[in-house]
Design a protein around this motif. Structure first.
Motif, PDB file in Angstrom:
ATOM      1  N   PHE A  55       3.843  11.470  -3.457  1.00  0.00           N
ATOM      2  CA  PHE A  55       3.863  10.051  -3.082  1.00  0.00           C
ATOM      3  C   PHE A  55       2.550   9.694  -2.387  1.00  0.00           C
ATOM      4  O   PHE A  55       2.481   9.590  -1.173  1.00  0.00           O
ATOM      5  CB  PHE A  55       5.037   9.752  -2.152  1.00  0.00           C
ATOM      6  CG  PHE A  55       6.397  10.013  -2.742  1.00  0.00           C
ATOM      7  CD1 PHE A  55       6.670   9.748  -4.076  1.00  0.00           C
ATOM      8  CD2 PHE A  55       7.409  10.523  -1.960  1.00  0.00           C
ATOM      9  CE1 PHE A  55       7.925   9.979  -4.609  1.00  0.00           C
ATOM     10  CE2 PHE A  55       8.673  10.750  -2.480  1.00  0.00           C
ATOM     11  CZ  PHE A  55       8.937  10.478  -3.809  1.00  0.00           C
ATOM     12  N   ILE A  56       1.499   9.466  -3.168  1.00  0.00           N
ATOM     13  CA  ILE A  56       0.172   9.242  -2.612  1.00  0.00           C
ATOM     14  C   ILE A  56       0.140   7.980  -1.741  1.00  0.00           C
ATOM     15  O   ILE A  56      -0.544   7.947  -0.713  1.00  0.00           O
ATOM     16  CB  ILE A  56      -0.905   9.194  -3.728  1.00  0.00           C
ATOM     17  CG1 ILE A  56      -2.311   9.240  -3.146  1.00  0.00           C
ATOM     18  CG2 ILE A  56      -0.723   7.981  -4.620  1.00  0.00           C
ATOM     19  CD1 ILE A  56      -2.699  10.561  -2.553  1.00  0.00           C
ATOM     20  N   HIS A  57       0.893   6.948  -2.123  1.00  0.00           N
ATOM     21  CA  HIS A  57       0.917   5.723  -1.323  1.00  0.00           C
ATOM     22  C   HIS A  57       1.606   5.949   0.021  1.00  0.00           C
ATOM     23  O   HIS A  57       1.176   5.411   1.044  1.00  0.00           O
ATOM     24  CB  HIS A  57       1.574   4.585  -2.097  1.00  0.00           C
ATOM     25  CG  HIS A  57       2.987   4.858  -2.504  1.00  0.00           C
ATOM     26  ND1 HIS A  57       3.334   5.868  -3.389  1.00  0.00           N
ATOM     27  CD2 HIS A  57       4.140   4.261  -2.148  1.00  0.00           C
ATOM     28  CE1 HIS A  57       4.652   5.864  -3.556  1.00  0.00           C
ATOM     29  NE2 HIS A  57       5.162   4.902  -2.809  1.00  0.00           N
ATOM     30  N   GLU A  58       2.638   6.783   0.042  1.00  0.00           N
ATOM     31  CA  GLU A  58       3.320   7.076   1.300  1.00  0.00           C
ATOM     32  C   GLU A  58       2.513   8.058   2.145  1.00  0.00           C
ATOM     33  O   GLU A  58       2.561   8.015   3.371  1.00  0.00           O
ATOM     34  CB  GLU A  58       4.738   7.572   1.027  1.00  0.00           C
ATOM     35  CG  GLU A  58       5.600   6.456   0.443  1.00  0.00           C
ATOM     36  CD  GLU A  58       7.029   6.853   0.162  1.00  0.00           C
ATOM     37  OE1 GLU A  58       7.502   7.888   0.680  1.00  0.00           O
ATOM     38  OE2 GLU A  58       7.692   6.108  -0.583  1.00  0.00           O
ATOM     39  N   GLN A  59       1.743   8.908   1.484  1.00  0.00           N
ATOM     40  CA  GLN A  59       0.810   9.764   2.214  1.00  0.00           C
ATOM     41  C   GLN A  59      -0.241   8.878   2.888  1.00  0.00           C
ATOM     42  O   GLN A  59      -0.591   9.077   4.055  1.00  0.00           O
ATOM     43  CB  GLN A  59       0.143  10.752   1.263  1.00  0.00           C
ATOM     44  CG  GLN A  59      -0.789  11.722   1.944  1.00  0.00           C
ATOM     45  CD  GLN A  59      -1.462  12.661   0.956  1.00  0.00           C
ATOM     46  OE1 GLN A  59      -1.167  12.663  -0.241  1.00  0.00           O
ATOM     47  NE2 GLN A  59      -2.372  13.460   1.449  1.00  0.00           N
ATOM     48  N   GLY A  60      -0.715   7.873   2.164  1.00  0.00           N
ATOM     49  CA  GLY A  60      -1.671   6.923   2.742  1.00  0.00           C
ATOM     50  C   GLY A  60      -1.083   6.184   3.931  1.00  0.00           C
ATOM     51  O   GLY A  60      -1.740   6.038   4.972  1.00  0.00           O
ATOM     52  N   LEU A  61       0.154   5.737   3.799  1.00  0.00           N
ATOM     53  CA  LEU A  61       0.811   5.038   4.902  1.00  0.00           C
ATOM     54  C   LEU A  61       0.963   5.953   6.112  1.00  0.00           C
ATOM     55  O   LEU A  61       0.707   5.548   7.251  1.00  0.00           O
ATOM     56  CB  LEU A  61       2.182   4.509   4.463  1.00  0.00           C
ATOM     57  CG  LEU A  61       3.011   3.825   5.539  1.00  0.00           C
ATOM     58  CD1 LEU A  61       2.303   2.580   6.082  1.00  0.00           C
ATOM     59  CD2 LEU A  61       4.390   3.466   4.992  1.00  0.00           C
ATOM     60  N   SER A  62       1.356   7.194   5.874  1.00  0.00           N
ATOM     61  CA  SER A  62       1.516   8.152   6.973  1.00  0.00           C
ATOM     62  C   SER A  62       0.177   8.410   7.672  1.00  0.00           C
ATOM     63  O   SER A  62       0.112   8.460   8.908  1.00  0.00           O
ATOM     64  CB  SER A  62       2.103   9.471   6.453  1.00  0.00           C
ATOM     65  OG  SER A  62       3.387   9.260   5.916  1.00  0.00           O
ATOM     66  N   CYS A  63      -0.887   8.542   6.890  1.00  0.00           N
ATOM     67  CA  CYS A  63      -2.223   8.734   7.479  1.00  0.00           C
ATOM     68  C   CYS A  63      -2.651   7.493   8.261  1.00  0.00           C
ATOM     69  O   CYS A  63      -3.217   7.602   9.358  1.00  0.00           O
ATOM     70  CB  CYS A  63      -3.246   9.033   6.387  1.00  0.00           C
ATOM     71  SG  CYS A  63      -3.090  10.662   5.628  1.00  0.00           S
ATOM     72  N   GLU A  64      -2.391   6.324   7.688  1.00  0.00           N
ATOM     73  CA  GLU A  64      -2.753   5.074   8.362  1.00  0.00           C
ATOM     74  C   GLU A  64      -2.042   4.947   9.706  1.00  0.00           C
ATOM     75  O   GLU A  64      -2.662   4.647  10.737  1.00  0.00           O
ATOM     76  CB  GLU A  64      -2.405   3.887   7.465  1.00  0.00           C
ATOM     77  CG  GLU A  64      -2.722   2.541   8.075  1.00  0.00           C
ATOM     78  CD  GLU A  64      -2.362   1.376   7.165  1.00  0.00           C
ATOM     79  OE1 GLU A  64      -2.530   0.230   7.612  1.00  0.00           O
ATOM     80  OE2 GLU A  64      -1.914   1.596   6.003  1.00  0.00           O
ATOM     81  N   LEU A  65      -0.742   5.178   9.719  1.00  0.00           N
ATOM     82  CA  LEU A  65       0.018   5.056  10.963  1.00  0.00           C
ATOM     83  C   LEU A  65      -0.378   6.136  11.962  1.00  0.00           C
ATOM     84  O   LEU A  65      -0.417   5.879  13.169  1.00  0.00           O
ATOM     85  CB  LEU A  65       1.514   5.067  10.669  1.00  0.00           C
ATOM     86  CG  LEU A  65       2.020   3.841   9.897  1.00  0.00           C
ATOM     87  CD1 LEU A  65       3.492   3.999   9.540  1.00  0.00           C
ATOM     88  CD2 LEU A  65       1.782   2.555  10.670  1.00  0.00           C
TER      89      LEU A  65
END
Length: 119
Positions: free
Chosen positions: A63-73
């Motif tokens: 889930f690259i988009h959720e990985q991005g969200l996790s990194c962002e947060l």
């Protein structure tokens, strides 16, 4: 504060039940919700561990988009606690994930966040 904490606990409980049925699809979300709750409660060590787990779990599930969200947060958490170098690193990772996902809008948003860090 108590209302927010109860909302977090309810959300985590609900998603955790889904993770029992489909771990690959929901475990990263449990970790991310826990990280956000710990960050809200200023439990920085626990938050950092949960962000790391959310990032790892999102990546292993594809889930690259959720990985991005996790990194962002995670980046926002580190910015909040004054660890700007770590914030920058996580936001850079988020930007890479969002670029891979194909969301130029998120890439632009993260770029603006990075510029505001002045590092």
């Amino acid at each position: 504060f108590l209302k927010v904490k109860e909302t977090f606990k309810h959300a985590i409980s609900t998603v955790r039940a889904s993770a029992e049925i489909s771990r690959w699809n929901f475990q990263n979300k449990v970790h991310l919700l826990e990280a956000e709750m710990f960050s809200f409660e200023r439990k920085d060590v626990e938050a950092q561990a949960s962000y790391t787990s959310a990032i790892t779990s999102s990546a292993s599930s594809g889930f690259i988009h959720e990985q991005g969200l996790s990194c962002e947060l995670a980046g926002l958490h580190y910015r909040k606690i004054g660890q700007l170098s770590a914030a920058c690193n996580f936001l850079q990772r988020a930007k890479q994930c969002y670029a891979e996902w194909g969301s130029q809008m998120k890439v632009d948003s993260i770029t603006k966040m990075l510029e505001s860090l002045h590092i």
